[in-house]
Write a protein that holds these residues in place. Structure first.
Motif, short mmCIF file in Angstrom:
data_model
loop_
_atom_site.label_atom_id
_atom_site.label_comp_id
_atom_site.label_asym_id
_atom_site.label_seq_id
_atom_site.Cartn_x
_atom_site.Cartn_y
_atom_site.Cartn_z
N ARG A 75 0.84 -1.21 0.00
CA ARG A 75 0.00 0.00 0.00
C ARG A 75 0.87 1.26 0.00
NH1 ARG A 75 -3.54 -3.52 2.49
NH2 ARG A 75 -2.78 -3.32 4.62
N GLU A 76 2.04 1.18 0.65
CA GLU A 76 2.95 2.32 0.65
C GLU A 76 3.38 2.68 -0.77
OE1 GLU A 76 6.29 1.82 3.28
OE2 GLU A 76 5.00 1.09 4.89
N PHE A 77 3.46 1.69 -1.65
CA PHE A 77 3.89 1.91 -3.02
C PHE A 77 2.70 2.03 -3.97
CE2 PHE A 77 7.53 -0.39 -1.16
CZ PHE A 77 8.49 0.59 -1.33
N ASP A 78 1.49 1.98 -3.44
CA ASP A 78 0.28 2.10 -4.23
C ASP A 78 0.19 1.01 -5.31
OD1 ASP A 78 -2.19 3.27 -4.73
OD2 ASP A 78 -1.39 4.56 -6.31
N VAL A 79 0.54 -0.21 -4.90
CA VAL A 79 0.47 -1.37 -5.79
C VAL A 79 -0.45 -2.40 -5.15
CG1 VAL A 79 1.82 -3.25 -6.81
CG2 VAL A 79 2.82 -0.99 -6.62
N PRO A 80 -1.40 -2.95 -5.90
CA PRO A 80 -2.27 -3.99 -5.32
C PRO A 80 -1.46 -5.23 -4.95
CG PRO A 80 -3.13 -3.21 -7.44
CD PRO A 80 -1.76 -2.65 -7.28
N ILE A 81 -1.60 -5.65 -3.69
CA ILE A 81 -0.90 -6.83 -3.19
C ILE A 81 -1.93 -7.87 -2.80
CG2 ILE A 81 0.59 -7.76 -1.38
CD1 ILE A 81 2.23 -5.90 -2.90
N ARG A 82 -1.76 -9.04 -3.35
CA ARG A 82 -2.58 -10.21 -2.97
C ARG A 82 -1.67 -11.11 -2.16
NH1 ARG A 82 -4.72 -14.29 -7.62
NH2 ARG A 82 -5.15 -16.09 -6.30
N THR A 83 -2.11 -11.53 -0.99
CA THR A 83 -1.28 -12.40 -0.16
C THR A 83 -1.77 -13.84 -0.23
OG1 THR A 83 -2.56 -11.92 1.83
CG2 THR A 83 -0.64 -10.53 1.41
N GLU A 84 -0.83 -14.75 -0.26
CA GLU A 84 -1.14 -16.18 -0.33
C GLU A 84 -0.21 -16.95 0.59
OE1 GLU A 84 -3.63 -17.62 -1.89
OE2 GLU A 84 -4.31 -15.91 -3.09
N LEU A 85 -0.73 -18.03 1.14
CA LEU A 85 0.04 -18.91 2.01
C LEU A 85 0.03 -20.30 1.41
CD1 LEU A 85 1.49 -19.36 4.73
CD2 LEU A 85 -0.75 -19.74 5.76
N ALA A 86 1.20 -20.92 1.32
CA ALA A 86 1.31 -22.28 0.78
C ALA A 86 2.11 -23.12 1.76
CB ALA A 86 2.01 -22.25 -0.58
N LYS A 87 1.98 -24.43 1.61
CA LYS A 87 2.75 -25.36 2.44
C LYS A 87 3.54 -26.27 1.51
CE LYS A 87 -0.55 -25.40 6.21
NZ LYS A 87 -1.54 -26.17 6.94
N GLY A 88 4.75 -26.57 1.91
CA GLY A 88 5.57 -27.49 1.13
C GLY A 88 7.01 -27.03 1.04
N SER A 89 7.73 -27.68 0.17
CA SER A 89 9.11 -27.29 -0.11
C SER A 89 9.08 -25.91 -0.76
CB SER A 89 9.73 -28.31 -1.06
OG SER A 89 10.90 -27.81 -1.64
N PRO A 90 9.83 -24.95 -0.23
CA PRO A 90 9.73 -23.58 -0.76
C PRO A 90 9.91 -23.46 -2.27
CG PRO A 90 10.86 -23.55 1.32
CD PRO A 90 10.68 -25.00 0.96
N ALA A 91 10.97 -24.01 -2.82
CA ALA A 91 11.20 -23.86 -4.26
C ALA A 91 10.07 -24.49 -5.07
CB ALA A 91 12.54 -24.48 -4.66
N ARG A 92 9.63 -25.67 -4.68
CA ARG A 92 8.53 -26.32 -5.41
C ARG A 92 7.23 -25.53 -5.29
NH1 ARG A 92 9.82 -32.46 -3.76
NH2 ARG A 92 11.37 -32.81 -5.37
N ALA A 93 6.94 -25.04 -4.10
CA ALA A 93 5.70 -24.28 -3.90
C ALA A 93 5.72 -22.98 -4.71
CB ALA A 93 5.50 -23.98 -2.41
N ILE A 94 6.87 -22.34 -4.77
CA ILE A 94 6.98 -21.09 -5.53
C ILE A 94 6.78 -21.36 -7.02
CG2 ILE A 94 8.55 -19.24 -6.22
CD1 ILE A 94 9.80 -19.62 -3.31
N VAL A 95 7.45 -22.37 -7.55
CA VAL A 95 7.30 -22.71 -8.96
C VAL A 95 5.85 -23.12 -9.25
CG1 VAL A 95 8.01 -24.31 -10.79
CG2 VAL A 95 9.74 -23.26 -9.30
N GLY A 96 5.24 -23.88 -8.37
CA GLY A 96 3.84 -24.27 -8.54
C GLY A 96 2.90 -23.08 -8.51
N ALA A 97 3.24 -22.08 -7.70
CA ALA A 97 2.39 -20.89 -7.59
C ALA A 97 2.36 -20.09 -8.88
CB ALA A 97 2.87 -20.02 -6.44
N VAL A 98 3.40 -20.21 -9.69
CA VAL A 98 3.43 -19.50 -10.97
C VAL A 98 2.20 -19.87 -11.80
CG1 VAL A 98 4.65 -19.31 -13.18
CG2 VAL A 98 5.94 -19.22 -11.03
N GLY A 99 1.91 -21.16 -11.89
CA GLY A 99 0.72 -21.60 -12.63
C GLY A 99 -0.56 -21.39 -11.85
N ASP A 100 -0.52 -21.65 -10.55
CA ASP A 100 -1.72 -21.52 -9.71
C ASP A 100 -2.30 -20.12 -9.75
OD1 ASP A 100 -1.34 -24.17 -9.01
OD2 ASP A 100 -0.57 -23.72 -6.99
N PHE A 101 -1.43 -19.10 -9.79
CA PHE A 101 -1.89 -17.72 -9.72
C PHE A 101 -1.69 -16.97 -11.04
CE2 PHE A 101 -0.45 -18.80 -5.32
CZ PHE A 101 -1.73 -18.99 -4.81
N ASP A 102 -1.42 -17.70 -12.12
CA ASP A 102 -1.26 -17.12 -13.45
C ASP A 102 -0.28 -15.95 -13.44
OD1 ASP A 102 -1.72 -17.00 -16.18
OD2 ASP A 102 -3.37 -15.57 -15.95
#
Length: 142
Positions: A75-102
């Motif tokens: 909000r300080e930068f006036d950019v919309p931020i969507r927050t998400e929480l995932a469980k798992g191996s960090p690298a795998r969860a991050i790569v998976g989130a690319v497709g999950d959140f388009d």
């Protein structure tokens, strides 16, 4: 311009710098701040490992508070931020989130380890850069 940028966050100065970079250096419609709880990383008190549902519940509460801080930073930068929480191996969860959140770009912070430290400890940022199906910007320590 990117439609959606993913920024993995963990409370470190590195991830705060990554979010700041995503918000100030890239044009985007939305930033997804993702925190990954790694159930395989067991906390320990002295020598005895602690692993139960109360522990995970507490970590989830802490994660939600952390994500709220990142949303406020956005909000300080006036950019919309969507927050998400995932469980798992960090690298795998991050790569998976690319497709999950388009997502069409990832901005990730890194401690910038080199040599034997990187080999022995691995690097989430490096794994994400190698495996992500979209472009990745690694923000290193200055």
């Amino acid at each position: 311009m990117f439609d959606r940028i993913l920024v993995p966050v963990d409370g470190s100065e590195h991830s705060r710098r990554a979010l700041t970079t995503a918000a100030t250096e890239f044009e985007t419609d939305e930033i997804v701040a993702l925190h990954v709880l790694d159930p395989f990383r067991v906390a320990s008190t002295t020598e005895e490992a602690v692993w139960n549902s109360d522990y995970m519940d507490e970590r989830e509460r802490e994660a939600e508070e952390l994500l709220a801080e990142y949303a406020e930073l956005g909000r300080e930068f006036d950019v919309p931020i969507r927050t998400e929480l995932a469980k798992g191996s960090p690298a795998r969860a991050i790569v998976g989130a690319v497709g999950d959140f388009d997502v069409d770009h990832v901005v990730v912070g890194s401690r910038g380890r080199s040599g034997i430290g990187r080999v022995l400890l691995g690097s989430v940022a490096e794994n994400v850069a190698r495996r992500a199906p979209v472009s990745v910007t690694i923000v290193r320590e200055e």
